[in-house]
Write a protein that holds these residues in place. Structure first.
Motif, short mmCIF file in Angstrom:
data_model
loop_
_atom_site.label_atom_id
_atom_site.label_comp_id
_atom_site.label_asym_id
_atom_site.label_seq_id
_atom_site.Cartn_x
_atom_site.Cartn_y
_atom_site.Cartn_z
N THR A 45 -47.01 -9.62 30.73
CA THR A 45 -46.15 -10.65 31.33
C THR A 45 -44.86 -10.06 31.89
OG1 THR A 45 -47.01 -12.33 29.82
CG2 THR A 45 -44.92 -12.80 30.91
N LEU A 46 -44.52 -10.51 33.09
CA LEU A 46 -43.22 -10.21 33.69
C LEU A 46 -42.48 -11.52 33.91
CD1 LEU A 46 -44.14 -7.62 36.50
CD2 LEU A 46 -43.27 -7.13 34.21
N PHE A 47 -41.16 -11.48 33.71
CA PHE A 47 -40.31 -12.59 34.11
C PHE A 47 -39.63 -12.19 35.42
CE2 PHE A 47 -40.20 -13.26 29.40
CZ PHE A 47 -40.93 -14.43 29.42
N ASP A 95 -47.83 -2.63 35.85
CA ASP A 95 -47.02 -1.42 35.95
C ASP A 95 -46.86 -0.98 37.41
OD1 ASP A 95 -46.73 -1.36 33.21
OD2 ASP A 95 -48.35 0.06 32.88
N ARG A 96 -47.93 -1.13 38.20
CA ARG A 96 -47.86 -0.76 39.62
C ARG A 96 -46.82 -1.61 40.35
NH1 ARG A 96 -50.18 -3.33 43.77
NH2 ARG A 96 -51.59 -4.51 42.41
N ILE A 97 -46.81 -2.88 40.05
CA ILE A 97 -45.87 -3.79 40.72
C ILE A 97 -44.44 -3.51 40.29
CG2 ILE A 97 -45.19 -6.23 40.77
CD1 ILE A 97 -48.38 -6.66 40.75
N LEU A 98 -44.24 -3.23 39.00
CA LEU A 98 -42.90 -2.88 38.53
C LEU A 98 -42.39 -1.60 39.18
CD1 LEU A 98 -42.58 -3.52 34.67
CD2 LEU A 98 -41.18 -4.48 36.50
N LYS A 99 -43.27 -0.60 39.30
CA LYS A 99 -42.85 0.71 39.78
C LYS A 99 -42.64 0.76 41.27
CE LYS A 99 -43.84 5.62 39.12
NZ LYS A 99 -44.73 6.60 38.46
N THR A 100 -43.40 -0.06 42.03
CA THR A 100 -43.31 0.01 43.49
C THR A 100 -42.31 -0.98 44.07
OG1 THR A 100 -45.24 -1.46 43.62
CG2 THR A 100 -45.64 0.90 43.83
N PRO A 102 -38.29 -2.57 44.63
CA PRO A 102 -38.09 -4.00 44.47
C PRO A 102 -38.87 -4.84 45.49
CG PRO A 102 -36.20 -3.03 45.56
CD PRO A 102 -37.10 -1.90 45.20
N TRP A 103 -39.07 -6.11 45.14
CA TRP A 103 -39.77 -7.06 45.98
C TRP A 103 -38.81 -8.18 46.36
CZ3 TRP A 103 -44.62 -5.47 47.17
CH2 TRP A 103 -45.21 -4.53 46.31
N SER A 104 -39.15 -8.85 47.47
CA SER A 104 -38.30 -9.95 47.91
C SER A 104 -39.15 -11.05 48.53
CB SER A 104 -37.25 -9.45 48.92
OG SER A 104 -37.90 -9.00 50.10
N PHE A 105 -38.55 -12.22 48.63
CA PHE A 105 -39.18 -13.37 49.28
C PHE A 105 -38.15 -13.99 50.20
CE2 PHE A 105 -40.09 -18.00 49.30
CZ PHE A 105 -41.32 -17.96 49.93
N LEU A 112 -37.43 -8.46 38.58
CA LEU A 112 -38.50 -8.53 37.59
C LEU A 112 -38.09 -7.84 36.29
CD1 LEU A 112 -41.55 -7.69 39.90
CD2 LEU A 112 -40.94 -9.94 38.99
N LYS A 113 -38.45 -8.44 35.18
CA LYS A 113 -38.17 -7.87 33.86
C LYS A 113 -39.42 -7.94 33.00
CE LYS A 113 -33.77 -7.12 34.58
NZ LYS A 113 -33.18 -5.77 34.57
N GLN A 114 -39.66 -6.86 32.26
CA GLN A 114 -40.78 -6.83 31.33
C GLN A 114 -40.54 -7.79 30.17
OE1 GLN A 114 -43.88 -4.98 31.08
NE2 GLN A 114 -44.06 -6.52 29.47
N CYS A 115 -41.53 -8.60 29.85
CA CYS A 115 -41.42 -9.49 28.69
C CYS A 115 -41.39 -8.66 27.42
CB CYS A 115 -42.62 -10.45 28.67
SG CYS A 115 -42.71 -11.46 27.17
#
Length: 206
Positions: A45-47, A95-100, A102-105, A112-115
């Motif tokens: 889970t990511l918040f 892990d791939r999404i966390l590492k690659t 930052p993301w934006s909308f 993003l933060k690891q639960c």
């Protein structure tokens, strides 16, 4: 000051009049061990929180993020305006999404933060986030990991350093993942002091 002393006395009197706000029978004891299933759930889970504009179309947001992340194997839930949880089916995807990142909308950064199983949902800090930063201009003789780290620390907390080839040439380039304070202006560079020389090192944010 006299006014502050009077306020302290009134507060003490109020607390005394309230008495105990809980009884021994209100305490629920649980095991200190977290069940493996719950720990695994947290691992997946990511918040996420939109930093500047929380009010967005939830369906458009989730569709866009799934497309950007190249996965449909994620369950998205809006917990409150601008705050989301993302539950993945595999830690590799997460892990791939966390590492690659930052993301934006719509040009609004998604932090993003690891639960973590021991941290309540409302206690996560979303004002800092890790960015990849390219180091440019370091002379070959001083291109070392410790020098790159010292420069990166001028921006924030260093998370990861990568020393990689710069094209097909013999020289290398430095890329650093640094946790930045989103409320502070971005630094454009830093000065590398080499004896009688002072060289400007430019930071290029990914």
């Amino acid at each position: 000051m006299e006014g502050e002393s009077d306020n302290d006395l009134r507060l003490s009197a109020l607390c005394k009049s309230l008495g105990s706000l809980w009884l021994a029978s209100d305490v629920v004891e649980v095991s200190t061990e977290i069940p493996p299933t719950k720990r695994q759930e947290c691992n997946l889970t990511l918040f996420g929180k939109l930093f500047s504009k929380p009010n967005v179309n939830f369906q458009a947001f989730t569709n866009t993020m799934k497309k950007a992340w190249k996965t449909e194997s994620v369950a998205c839930l809006q917990k409150e305006s601008g705050l989301f949880s993302f539950v993945f089916q595999s830690e590799e995807d997460k892990d791939r999404i966390l590492k690659t990142g930052p993301w934006s909308f719509t040009n609004n950064i998604l932090v993003l933060k690891q639960c973590e199983p021991e941290i309540p949902e409302h206690c996560y800090e979303f004002s800092c986030y890790a960015f990849w930063v390219q180091m440019g201009g370091i002379l070959p003789g001083w291109f070392r990991e410790d020098v790159v780290a010292d420069l990166a620390e001028r921006m924030g907390r260093v998370v990861e350093i990568q020393m990689e080839a710069n094209g097909n040439g013999p020289h290398k380039a430095g890329k650093v993942r640094v946790e930045l304070d989103l409320n502070s202006p971005l630094k454009s560079g830093a000065i590398l002091d080499i004896g009688t020389k002072k060289l400007w090192m430019k930071f290029k944010y990914k």
